[in-house]
Design an enzyme around this catalytic site. Sequence first.
Site, PDB file in Angstrom:
ATOM      1  N   CYS A 106      -3.264 -24.489 -12.088  1.00 50.03           N
ATOM      2  CA  CYS A 106      -2.391 -24.734 -13.258  1.00 50.03           C
ATOM      3  C   CYS A 106      -1.005 -25.313 -13.304  1.00 50.03           C
ATOM      4  O   CYS A 106      -0.294 -24.374 -12.790  1.00 50.03           O
ATOM      5  CB  CYS A 106      -2.707 -24.063 -14.464  1.00 50.03           C
ATOM      6  SG  CYS A 106      -4.447 -23.734 -14.965  1.00 50.03           S
ATOM      7  N   ARG A 145      -0.323 -27.751  -6.514  1.00 50.43           N
ATOM      8  CA  ARG A 145      -1.032 -26.492  -6.956  1.00 50.43           C
ATOM      9  C   ARG A 145      -2.509 -26.499  -7.149  1.00 50.43           C
ATOM     10  O   ARG A 145      -2.753 -25.681  -7.067  1.00 50.43           O
ATOM     11  CB  ARG A 145      -0.220 -26.081  -8.504  1.00 50.43           C
ATOM     12  CG  ARG A 145       1.292 -26.024  -8.240  1.00 50.43           C
ATOM     13  CD  ARG A 145       1.926 -25.801  -9.609  1.00 50.43           C
ATOM     14  NE  ARG A 145       1.415 -24.410 -10.338  1.00 50.43           N
ATOM     15  CZ  ARG A 145       1.910 -23.186 -10.192  1.00 50.43           C
ATOM     16  NH1 ARG A 145       3.034 -23.328  -9.223  1.00 50.43           N
ATOM     17  NH2 ARG A 145       1.714 -22.335 -10.725  1.00 50.43           N
ATOM     18  N   TRP A 147      -6.575 -26.428 -13.582  1.00 48.14           N
ATOM     19  CA  TRP A 147      -7.482 -26.073 -12.470  1.00 48.14           C
ATOM     20  C   TRP A 147      -8.396 -25.065 -12.955  1.00 48.14           C
ATOM     21  O   TRP A 147      -8.267 -23.949 -13.605  1.00 48.14           O
ATOM     22  CB  TRP A 147      -6.619 -25.073 -11.481  1.00 48.14           C
ATOM     23  CG  TRP A 147      -7.431 -24.853 -10.152  1.00 48.14           C
ATOM     24  CD1 TRP A 147      -7.714 -25.863  -9.042  1.00 48.14           C
ATOM     25  CD2 TRP A 147      -8.299 -23.837  -9.785  1.00 48.14           C
ATOM     26  NE1 TRP A 147      -8.503 -25.212  -8.268  1.00 48.14           N
ATOM     27  CE2 TRP A 147      -8.743 -23.833  -8.656  1.00 48.14           C
ATOM     28  CE3 TRP A 147      -8.240 -22.580 -10.372  1.00 48.14           C
ATOM     29  CZ2 TRP A 147      -9.580 -22.707  -7.812  1.00 48.14           C
ATOM     30  CZ3 TRP A 147      -8.970 -21.390  -9.845  1.00 48.14           C
ATOM     31  CH2 TRP A 147      -9.640 -21.528  -8.581  1.00 48.14           C
ATOM     32  N   ASN A 187      -0.794 -21.443 -18.112  1.00 48.54           N
ATOM     33  CA  ASN A 187      -1.501 -21.003 -16.913  1.00 48.54           C
ATOM     34  C   ASN A 187      -1.714 -19.436 -16.799  1.00 48.54           C
ATOM     35  O   ASN A 187      -0.906 -19.036 -17.383  1.00 48.54           O
ATOM     36  CB  ASN A 187      -0.144 -21.605 -15.975  1.00 48.54           C
ATOM     37  CG  ASN A 187      -0.699 -21.104 -14.499  1.00 48.54           C
ATOM     38  OD1 ASN A 187      -1.868 -20.696 -14.281  1.00 48.54           O
ATOM     39  ND2 ASN A 187       0.594 -20.772 -13.823  1.00 48.54           N
ATOM     40  N   GLY A 188      -2.927 -19.186 -16.522  1.00 48.11           N
ATOM     41  CA  GLY A 188      -3.274 -17.927 -16.433  1.00 48.11           C
ATOM     42  C   GLY A 188      -4.556 -17.607 -17.029  1.00 48.11           C
ATOM     43  O   GLY A 188      -5.384 -18.572 -17.195  1.00 48.11           O
ATOM     44  N   GLU A 215      -7.011 -18.490  11.559  1.00 42.38           N
ATOM     45  CA  GLU A 215      -6.241 -19.644  10.885  1.00 42.38           C
ATOM     46  C   GLU A 215      -6.565 -20.799  11.313  1.00 42.38           C
ATOM     47  O   GLU A 215      -6.639 -21.810  10.525  1.00 42.38           O
ATOM     48  CB  GLU A 215      -4.760 -19.427  11.275  1.00 42.38           C
ATOM     49  CG  GLU A 215      -3.700 -20.153  10.609  1.00 42.38           C
ATOM     50  CD  GLU A 215      -3.948 -20.261   9.246  1.00 42.38           C
ATOM     51  OE1 GLU A 215      -4.553 -19.400   8.627  1.00 42.38           O
ATOM     52  OE2 GLU A 215      -2.914 -21.262   8.451  1.00 42.38           O
ATOM     53  N   LYS A 272      -7.803 -23.579   8.572  1.00 44.25           N
ATOM     54  CA  LYS A 272      -7.285 -24.818   8.620  1.00 44.25           C
ATOM     55  C   LYS A 272      -8.265 -26.123   8.514  1.00 44.25           C
ATOM     56  O   LYS A 272      -8.154 -27.039   7.702  1.00 44.25           O
ATOM     57  CB  LYS A 272      -6.175 -25.293   9.701  1.00 44.25           C
ATOM     58  CG  LYS A 272      -4.786 -24.546   9.517  1.00 44.25           C
ATOM     59  CD  LYS A 272      -3.616 -25.142   8.297  1.00 44.25           C
ATOM     60  CE  LYS A 272      -3.610 -24.551   7.187  1.00 44.25           C
ATOM     61  NZ  LYS A 272      -3.656 -23.125   6.711  1.00 44.25           N
ATOM     62  N   GLU A 326     -10.562 -26.081   5.237  1.00 50.81           N
ATOM     63  CA  GLU A 326     -10.055 -26.155   4.062  1.00 50.81           C
ATOM     64  C   GLU A 326      -9.724 -27.642   3.660  1.00 50.81           C
ATOM     65  O   GLU A 326      -9.944 -28.079   2.537  1.00 50.81           O
ATOM     66  CB  GLU A 326      -8.981 -25.230   3.638  1.00 50.81           C
ATOM     67  CG  GLU A 326      -7.775 -25.319   4.356  1.00 50.81           C
ATOM     68  CD  GLU A 326      -6.562 -24.538   4.037  1.00 50.81           C
ATOM     69  OE1 GLU A 326      -6.597 -23.681   3.172  1.00 50.81           O
ATOM     70  OE2 GLU A 326      -5.505 -24.172   4.846  1.00 50.81           O
ATOM     71  N   HIS A 346     -23.389 -10.855  19.276  1.00 51.39           N
ATOM     72  CA  HIS A 346     -24.049 -10.154  18.277  1.00 51.39           C
ATOM     73  C   HIS A 346     -24.698 -11.016  17.205  1.00 51.39           C
ATOM     74  O   HIS A 346     -24.870 -10.561  16.154  1.00 51.39           O
ATOM     75  CB  HIS A 346     -23.202  -8.885  18.045  1.00 51.39           C
ATOM     76  CG  HIS A 346     -22.998  -7.912  18.926  1.00 51.39           C
ATOM     77  ND1 HIS A 346     -23.897  -7.427  19.715  1.00 51.39           N
ATOM     78  CD2 HIS A 346     -21.843  -8.188  19.779  1.00 51.39           C
ATOM     79  CE1 HIS A 346     -23.140  -6.632  20.782  1.00 51.39           C
ATOM     80  NE2 HIS A 346     -21.829  -6.909  20.721  1.00 51.39           N
ATOM     81  N   LYS A 361      -2.780 -24.258  -4.511  1.00 53.53           N
ATOM     82  CA  LYS A 361      -1.724 -23.769  -3.729  1.00 53.53           C
ATOM     83  C   LYS A 361      -1.398 -22.207  -4.141  1.00 53.53           C
ATOM     84  O   LYS A 361      -1.147 -21.687  -3.085  1.00 53.53           O
ATOM     85  CB  LYS A 361      -0.380 -24.662  -3.868  1.00 53.53           C
ATOM     86  CG  LYS A 361       0.742 -24.291  -3.088  1.00 53.53           C
ATOM     87  CD  LYS A 361       0.272 -24.572  -1.506  1.00 53.53           C
ATOM     88  CE  LYS A 361       1.738 -24.135  -0.795  1.00 53.53           C
ATOM     89  NZ  LYS A 361       1.253 -24.025   0.659  1.00 53.53           N
TER      90      LYS A 361
HETATM   91  C1  G6P Z   1      -4.063 -20.032  -1.478  1.00 58.77           C
HETATM   92  C2  G6P Z   1      -3.396 -21.402  -0.528  1.00 58.77           C
HETATM   93  C3  G6P Z   1      -3.396 -20.691   0.916  1.00 58.77           C
HETATM   94  C4  G6P Z   1      -2.384 -19.288   1.060  1.00 58.77           C
HETATM   95  C5  G6P Z   1      -3.268 -18.466  -0.198  1.00 58.77           C
HETATM   96  C6  G6P Z   1      -2.238 -17.187  -0.346  1.00 58.77           C
HETATM   97  O1  G6P Z   1      -5.465 -19.812  -1.173  1.00 58.77           O
HETATM   98  O2  G6P Z   1      -4.379 -22.415  -0.553  1.00 58.77           O
HETATM   99  O3  G6P Z   1      -2.639 -21.809   1.793  1.00 58.77           O
HETATM  100  O4  G6P Z   1      -2.549 -18.831   2.106  1.00 58.77           O
HETATM  101  O5  G6P Z   1      -3.371 -18.994  -1.223  1.00 58.77           O
HETATM  102  O6  G6P Z   1      -1.090 -17.517  -0.901  1.00 58.77           O
HETATM  103  P1  G6P Z   1       0.459 -16.965  -0.888  1.00 58.77           P
HETATM  104  O7  G6P Z   1       1.256 -17.911  -1.704  1.00 58.77           O
HETATM  105  O8  G6P Z   1       0.139 -15.527  -1.579  1.00 58.77           O
HETATM  106  O9  G6P Z   1       0.805 -16.969   0.497  1.00 58.77           O
END
Ligand code: G6P
Length: 608
Positions: free
Chosen positions: A2, A27, A75, A101-102, A481, A485, A488, A504, A603
């Site tokens: 949002c 976002r 969102w 937002n919230g 990671e 990547k 996502e 396992h 985001k």
């Molecule tokens: C979301 C983003 C990720 C991020 C995570 C934690 O899932 O898409 O890229 O790593 O939040 O966010 P932060 O702002 O706490 O690092």
Amino acid sequence: MCGIVGYIGKSQAAPILLDGLAKLEYRGYDSAGIAVFDGEDIQVKKATGRLKVLSELTHDGTTMPGTIGIGHTRWATHGAPSDVNAHPHYNKERTIAVVHNGIIENYVKLRTRLQEKGYTFVSETDTEVLAHLLDYYYTGDPIETITKVMHRVEGSYALGIIFKEHPGTVYAVRKDSPLIVGKGKDGNFIASDVPAVLKYTREVFFIQNEEIAALTEETITFFNIDGEEIQKESSMIEWDINAAEKGGYEHFMLKEMYEQPKTVRDTIAPRIKDGKIVIEELGMSDEEIRAIKRIHIVACGSAYHTGVTAKYVMEDMARIPVEVDVASEFRYRNPILEEGALVIIISQSGETADSLAALREAKERGVKTLGIVNVVGSSIAREADSVMYTWAGPEIAVATTKAYSAQLVAEYLLAMKFAQVRGMVTEEEIEGMLRDLQRLPEQIEMLLNNKEKIQRFANRYIAAKDVFFVGRGIDYAISMEGSLKLKEISYIHSEAYAAGELKHGTISLIEDGTLVAAVVTQEDLYKKTISNIVELKSRGAFVLAVTNTGHTEIEKSADYVIYIPQTNKYFTNSLAIIPLQLFGYYVAVGKGCDVDKPRNLAKSVTVE
Ligand code: G6P
């Protein structure tokens, strides 16, 4: 997650609102809407889907007259993405419009009460109760009305509100969701984040919890929850607007990957003075550092993955026990936080709801907290006992790259500092590590410049169904990671496994041609992972290996090899992640995915 914008000034509001919302697209959202006071009434336009649908509907905002308005990208949390659930929401007579937002946690109770009083609801959202509650409590005085509503709602909120009867003012209020006020020359702004206002002003106020802002064309006034006026200092945003623009790159993600050498340099440089590690902002004496008994690292998503790396590095280098938790688990697992514990919260945005809640939980239990945060002035940065900033600048692509890299080096510095103070490393070792640390930016650049090779390889895998990432120790953290990547942004199913755990279960998923990326940067684990590669190969896997320069014999076992330059064993993540980021990126580009704004993701996850 949002996005909110609001404007009041001399110019037509709708185009400015749309422009601001575009800057907040990163976002994550699935519908958008704006409300503008046209001189007589509040006009509302909403549209499901991308912002461009709303822009087309309003001819880039030009068909909505008026110089005061609020806008929102939603969102979906309560109720599916739809026009009716999109914000702004308003009361029956459409004299009050609100964007939010919230999450309003007691909205069911509030909605039932309001329904009993004759209010009808058109949407499934929690936000709509706010519009009706503002109507119910409306006294003719907006500040008084807003404070009454604040006392009734539970949960988190950043709100932008306009009242038809007060057409010269935009109201804003926040609790646990981000909101800033921008002071412009020909008007004033509210927004969820700075990039939305940067085109117009660099002077911003960070609204704190339970503060209200009233913006007219010329003035900005702040109030507390008791409706009393309060004074606030503004801050000047130093980073350039270009930092929040694509600058010729096809995607923000690619641009941000290319900013990694700078990000890493900027995060390291201020902490090395005359060959010594100086982390002033840590606010801990050597004695306090020596007294640390256990470190708890808490974070979400990629930030959590840097925490996993930090666990391996800190435990091995500084010999301090480290636990790493995802914040949503930590906050509810009644963690044992004993005297001598240090809780480190890692967050790019500094607003992630679970990470913030974990921080508060730790503070409540009286242990020292440290935030490793990118966004200056964010909630985690403000509330943690001390904060170590990562100097990555604004990150727009949902999939993090440069903030991730900055977090890693901040954590290496911390580990080195702790190890040094606790006498676990010699001066020579620290000197060697500092040399390697300072070489990382140019080495990252070198890897980025080799992108065509990865691109060619990635193009072969755009139709892949499953991809696995394996490694041991730090290489396992890198795999996590690398896997995130890829999945996502390309929507290809992917998992990361500790290589020793393959036997396992996971190995049963390997079929002829299944792609497995094996990360092999840890010398002491090299032979072990090679054995796993051989096992994978004999089940038909196609193995891509990422290893240190010099290990050419790996070509006998793996099908395709990417070499990273030599560095200290603790820092290999910073280099090995680069080809994996590029791989995920080019697979997603090859598939035609919306790389910067992957579906369903946000985001900044400001709700639980
Ligand atoms: C979301 C983003 C990720 C991020 C995570 C934690 O899932 O898409 O890229 O790593 O939040 O966010 P932060 O702002 O706490 O690092």
